[in-house]
Design an enzyme around this catalytic site. Structure first.
Site, PDB file in Angstrom:
ATOM      1  N   ASP B  41       0.863  -1.175   0.000  1.00 45.90           N
ATOM      2  CA  ASP B  41       0.000   0.000   0.000  1.00 45.90           C
ATOM      3  C   ASP B  41       0.902   1.228   0.000  1.00 45.90           C
ATOM      4  O   ASP B  41       1.721   1.405   0.904  1.00 45.90           O
ATOM      5  CB  ASP B  41      -0.875  -0.044   1.267  1.00 45.90           C
ATOM      6  CG  ASP B  41      -1.982   0.988   1.213  1.00 45.90           C
ATOM      7  OD1 ASP B  41      -2.119   1.653   0.156  1.00 45.90           O
ATOM      8  OD2 ASP B  41      -2.708   1.124   2.204  1.00 45.90           O
ATOM      9  N   ASP B 134      -2.878   2.559  -6.082  1.00 47.14           N
ATOM     10  CA  ASP B 134      -1.766   2.592  -5.121  1.00 47.14           C
ATOM     11  C   ASP B 134      -1.711   1.395  -4.184  1.00 47.14           C
ATOM     12  O   ASP B 134      -0.993   1.436  -3.202  1.00 47.14           O
ATOM     13  CB  ASP B 134      -1.828   3.890  -4.314  1.00 47.14           C
ATOM     14  CG  ASP B 134      -3.096   4.004  -3.495  1.00 47.14           C
ATOM     15  OD1 ASP B 134      -4.054   3.276  -3.795  1.00 47.14           O
ATOM     16  OD2 ASP B 134      -3.127   4.810  -2.557  1.00 47.14           O
ATOM     17  N   GLU B 135      -2.459   0.355  -4.441  1.00 52.29           N
ATOM     18  CA  GLU B 135      -2.297  -0.823  -3.589  1.00 52.29           C
ATOM     19  C   GLU B 135      -2.594  -2.096  -4.375  1.00 52.29           C
ATOM     20  O   GLU B 135      -3.372  -2.086  -5.335  1.00 52.29           O
ATOM     21  CB  GLU B 135      -3.184  -0.743  -2.335  1.00 52.29           C
ATOM     22  CG  GLU B 135      -4.652  -0.557  -2.621  1.00 52.29           C
ATOM     23  CD  GLU B 135      -5.495  -0.581  -1.343  1.00 52.29           C
ATOM     24  OE1 GLU B 135      -5.254  -1.455  -0.481  1.00 52.29           O
ATOM     25  OE2 GLU B 135      -6.379   0.273  -1.220  1.00 52.29           O
TER      26      GLU B 135
END
Lengths: 372, 417
Positions: B41, B134-135
C-alpha cells in the site's frame, strides 16, 4: 365466534386468502384473514390494500362474531388436517386467541381485533356486465405472459382491458406488452360493456382472478370504474385497484403491413426451437431462423458451448430471410397456438414480427427480433 | 530468529542495528522467510507524487481533492498530523489545516507512477491483484529459488526501489493470506513492514474489532452490532451454521476470518464487476434541469468506459446523495444488457423521476453492473420505443466523430446544462 366447517371448504377459502396477503409486510394485520360468522355462513376476507378477496362458505355457526388470524398459519394447519375432518374455530376475544380443533388436534392462534382490519372502500362502478368464465380465461391466459415486470414502466405491469374496434365491430380486448413482445386478444363484446373505461389490471390480480375461472359454465359479474375492477361469483368477490397510468398506444406497434408469410405447425416449431436452444449458454438464448422456399432452418451458435441446427418443412414462398429471436419469446407465443398452424408475418430482420393462429385475427402476437 | 536489514537487504542474525550498513531498520520474525502473501500500500500516494514533482511542497501540508465542495481524497502525513483524513469534507479539512496546499488530482500522473510500480511488481511475481492505483496484493509463493531470496527480502527491495527510482514510499503487509496481509500493511504506516505469522494469528485477532475486515462498512457493522459482535473473540463464539443463517454468504466468510482463514487466491485478473461514475456538485441542487445535465454526463462517461472495455451491463444503478449526506440508490435490471449512454441515461432518469423531489442533492452518480461482453448487448429493440434504434445509430456515429476529432467535437445540448 364459534363455527364448525368442513375441512375442504375451509381449505379452499383460506388458500385464496393466504395467496392475497403479502408475504413480507410491516403491518401485522395485513398478514391476517378476517373471519366473520353470521347466520349459516362464514366469510373470509383478505387484502394487501391493492386487492381484496372475500370468500363465502357454508358453516354451522354456533356463536356469531368475527376475528382475524394469520392467514398463512391457518392455511398451513388446515392443509395438514386429514381430508373430510370437521374443523371447529372458536374465538376467545378476551384472551385474544382462536382455537382450531379437528379430531384430536388442537391449536391456539394469536388474533388481532377485527376493528383493525382495513376494509376496502366501496366505490361507484360505471360499468357492470356479465362475462362467461371461459371467455375471460382466454382473454387473460393468452395475454398474461407478455406482462412486464419492469418497475420503471409500471403502466406495463398489467393487462390493459378495454373496448376497441375489431374486424367486425366493437370487441372486448386485452393487451399486454413488455416492449419485447406483445399480445392482443379480442372477445365478443358482452352486453353492457360499451361504456367501460379502459383499465390496466395488475399482474397479481390477473393471477388471483384465474382461480375464479375454472368452471366453464360460470358467469362472472364484472364491475369497472376508473380506479377499480371487481369480479364476482356467487361465492367469491375479488376487488382490485387498477394501475394508475396510461397504457401506451399499442396500435402503431402492431405491424399489420408485414408481407412475408410463414406457416408452420406450432408444436413442431416449438419443439425444434426448444431443442436447438439447449446448447445456448447465454441468458438471452438467441435462435436464428433462416427462411427459404418451403424450408426453415433453426440454428443456435454459441461459441463457448456449442452449435445446433434443425430443419423444418414449412410453407414459405417469399425471398430468403435471416432473423433472430429470443428462444423463450418464440416458445411462449408458439405455445398460445392450440387449434391451427402458427402463421408468422415478417418484414425485415430488424422489424417486429407478427404471429397469429391461422387467419384468426382475434389473437395477435408481436415479437421483437434480436441481432444474431 | 530470521532477520534482515530493510535498507541493504542483507540477511543476518537479529540485532538492533545492521552489521553491514548500520541501519536500525531491521526486520525479524520467526516466520519471516516462510510467508509469501503480501499487500503493498503506497503511503499518501497522490500527495507523495505531488511532493516529488514539486519539491517546494515537501514540508507543507498537502491535500489532494476537488474544489471547496469536494472531499479529501489524500492528505500527506504533514496534514494528517493536523487531523486531516481522507474522505473528510474539504471545508472541515481546511478548518483543521488552513495553510494546507490543496491540489486537484492529476489522475494521469498517478496512473503513470502506478504503471511503473506495477512493472516492478511484475518482476517479482505474475500473481498481482491491484485494488486501486496505489495498492495491490502479491503472491510470491514458490519464487524463492527464482529470485535467490525469500519473499520478504524481495518485497523490501520493491519498496526500496519505489523510493529510490520513483520517489514514492509504500508499506508492506506480509502474512499467509490476503485478509491478514491487508490488515498487516496498515499496522505500521508509513514505510512499514509488518508480519502476521501463522503462530500469532489467533492472538493477534482476538481483541481486534471486526471492522478490521475489508468490506465491513457501517451497514454491516451495524448488523453485526445488533448480533452483539464487536470483536473477533465475539465472532469465535458463534456456531458456523448460526452465522450462515443470520448473515447468509457473509456469515460463512466471517466464520473463517474469525479463525484467520481466507482461502481467496491472489488473482491477476479478477473480473470487473461494475462501471460507475459520480460527481459532487459545486453547490447543492434540486433543479431538475441541472440534475438532468449531470445525469447525462455521468451516463456518457459510464458508456465511454464500458465501450473502451468492450463490456455492457444488465443492471443500471442511480445514486444520489442528499444535502444531509443521506444516500439514495435505486437499481433497475434490463432485459437486454447495454453499453449505450442513451439507454443508461433513460433508465437512470426514470429511476430519478420515481424518487420524486427529495432534493437538494450534493452528489449524483450512475453506473452499470452485472457485466457481460459487448457481443451480448443491445441485441434487440423496444417495441414501444421505435426511436431507440435511431438514437443508438446516432450514438455510434457520435462516438466515431469523437474518436477522430476529440471528445469535445460533438456534444448533446443536454450535456451543457
Amino acid at each position: 365466534m364459534k363455527i364448525s366447517i368442513e375441512r375442504g371448504t375451509l381449505l379452499k377459502a383460506v388458500a385464496q386468502a393466504q395467496s392475497v396477503v403479502e408475504r413480507r409486510n410491516t403491518i401485522p394485520i395485513l398478514a391476517n384473514v378476517l373471519i366473520e360468522a353470521e347466520g349459516d355462513q362464514v366469510q373470509f376476507r383478505a387484502t394487501d390494500l391493492d386487492i381484496e378477496v372475500v370468500d363465502k362458505a357454508p358453516a354451522q355457526v354456533e356463536r356469531a362474531g368475527a376475528t382475524t388470524v394469520a392467514a398463512t398459519t391457518l392455511h398451513e394447519i388446515v392443509r395438514k388436517l386429514p381430508d373430510g375432518a370437521l374443523v371447529t374455530l372458536n374465538a376467545d376475544s378476551a384472551a385474544g386467541r382462536l382455537t382450531v380443533e379437528a379430531g384430536r388436534s388442537n391449536f391456539s392462534l394469536a388474533t388481532l381485533p377485527r376493528e383493525d382490519f382495513p376494509v376496502m372502500a366501496s366505490s361507484e362502478y360505471q360499468s357492470n356486465f356479465s362475462a362467461n368464465a371461459a371467455v375471460l380465461r382466454r382473454l387473460f391466459d393468452k395475454s398474461k405472459f407478455a406482462i412486464s415486470t419492469e418497475e420503471t414502466r409500471y403502466y406495463l405491469n398489467g393487462v390493459y382491458m378495454h373496448v376497441s374496434d375489431g374486424e367486425d365491430g366493437k370487441v372486448l380486448r386485452c393487451v399486454a406488452t413488455d416492449g419485447h413482445r406483445l399480445a392482443r386478444i379480442d372477445a365478443d363484446l358482452p352486453a353492457g360493456v360499451a361504456d367501460m373505461p379502459g383499465v390496466i389490471v395488475p399482474r397479481k390480480t390477473v393471477g388471483e382472478l384465474r382461480k375464479l375461472l375454472d368452471d366453464d359454465e360460470m358467469d362472472i359479474a364484472v364491475s369497472v370504474s376508473e380506479t377499480k375492477i371487481r369480479f364476482a361469483t356467487p361465492d367469491i368477490v375479488l376487488t382490485s385497484k387498477v394501475i394508475d397510468g396510461t397504457f401506451p398506444d399499442y396500435t402503431r406497434v402492431i405491424p399489420m403491413g408485414n408481407t412475408r408469410r410463414l406457416e408452420v405447425d406450432a408444436t413442431e416449431f416449438a419443439q425444434a426451437v426448444d431443442r436447438v436452444a439447449t446448447v445456448s449458454s447465454e441468458r438471452s438464448r438467441a435462435v436464428k431462423l433462416q427462411l427459404e422456399e418451403d424450408r426453415l432452418i433453426l440454428s443456435v451458435n454459441a461459441p463457448d458451448s456449442g452449435a445446433a441446427e434443425e430443419e423444418l418443412a414449412v410453407a414459405y414462398g417469399d425471398e430468403r430471410l435471416e432473423i433472430g429471436f429470443n428462444a423463450k419469446y418464440l416458445l411462449e407465443i408458439a405455445s398460445q397456438v392450440d387449434r391451427e398452424n402458427a402463421v408468422f408475418m415478417f418484414n425485415s430482420s430488424g422489424d417486429p414480427t407478427l404471429m397469429r393462429e391461422g387467419n384468426d385475427q382475434s389473437a395477435v402476437y408481436v415479437v421483437m427480433p434480436m441481432r444474431v | 530468529m530470521p532477520a534482515f536489514c530493510r535498507d541493504c537487504l542483507t540477511i543476518q542474525a537479529n540485532q538492533p542495528r545492521c552489521t553491514n550498513c548500520g541501519s536500525p531498520r531491521m526486520k525479524a520474525h520467526d516466520e519471516l522467510f516462510d510467508l509469501s502473501v503480501a499487500h503493498m500500500d503506497c503511503d499518501a500516494f497522490y500527495a507523495s507524487v505531488e511532493k516529488r514533482d514539486n519539491p517546494e511542497l515537501a514540508a507543507k501540508p498537502v491535500i489532494i481533492g476537488g474544489g471547496k465542495r469536494g472531499v479529501v481524497s489524500t492528505a500527506c502525513y504533514v496534514a494528517r498530523i493536523r487531523g486531516v483524513r481522507s474522505a473528510m469534507p474539504m471545508f472541515q479539512a481546511l478548518k483543521l489545516c488552513p495553510d494546507a496546499v490543496v491540489i486537484k488530482p492529476r489522475m494521469s500522473a498517478y496512473a503513470e507512477v502506478s504503471r511503473q510500480i506495477r512493472a516492478m511488481m511484475e518482476e517479482l511475481t505474475p500473481a498481482i491483484e491491484p485494488l486501486s492505483l496505489d495498492e495491490a496484493f502479491m503472491d510470491l509463493s514458490g519464487t524463492r529459488k527464482l529470485h535467490g531470496a525469500p519473499p520478504a527480502v524481495m518485497l523490501a527491495r520493491l519498496v526500496k526501489r519505489m523510493k529510490d527510482e520513483l520517489g514514492v514510499t509504500g508499506s508492506i503487509g506480509l502474512s499467509h493470506n490476503k485478509f491478514l496481509a491487508k490488515v498487516a500493511s496498515d499496522l505500521d504506516k508509513p514505510r512499514g513492514f509488518s508480519v502476521i505469522g501463522k503462530a500469532e494469528t489467533a492472538d493477534f485477532l482476538f481483541d481486534k474489532p471486526v471492522r478490521l475486515i475489508w468490506g465491513i462498512g457501517p451497514a454491516a457493522q451495524e448488523s453485526l452490532d445488533r448480533a452483539g459482535i464487536r470483536t473477533f473473540s465475539d465472532l469465535l463464539r458463534w456456531d458456523r451454521r448460526d452465522l450462515g443463517a443470520r448473515f447468509g454468504q457473509m456469515g460463512d466468510r466471517l466464520w473463517h476470518l474469525a479463525r484467520g482463514e481466507d482461502r481467496r487466491r491472489v488473482s491477476a485478473n479478477s473480473p470487473m464487476k461494475s462501471i460507475s461514475n459520480e460527481t459532487t456538485f459545486f453547490e447543492d441542487t434540486g433543479n431538475a434541469d441541472i440534475l438532468d445535465g449531470h445525469l447525462w454526463r455521468m451516463a456518457e462517461k459510464v458508456a465511454d468506459r464500458a465501450k473502451a472495455k468492450s463490456l455492457a451491463g444488465r443492471v443500471v444503478t442511480l445514486k444520489l446523495k442528499r444535502a444531509n449526506h443521506a444516500t439514495l440508490t435505486r437499481r433497475q435490471s434490463l432485459r437486454d444488457a447495454t453499453q449505450m449512454a442513451d439507454t443508461i441515461y433513460r433508465v437512470a432518469r426514470a429511476l430519478m423521476d420515481q424518487l420524486g423531489d427529495q432534493g437538494p442533492y450534493r452528489l449524483l452518480g450512475c453506473g452499470i453492473s452485472d457485466l457481460v461482453p459487448e457481443a451480448q448487448a443491445d441485441l434487440s429493440g423496444d417495441l414501444l420505443d421505435p426511436g431507440a434504434q435511431q438514437r443508438a445509430k446516432a450514438e455510434r456515429a457520435t462516438d466515431a466523430i469523437r474518436e477522430k476529432f476529440g471528445s469535445d467535437a460533438i456534444l448533446k445540448g443536454r450535456a451543457l446544462r
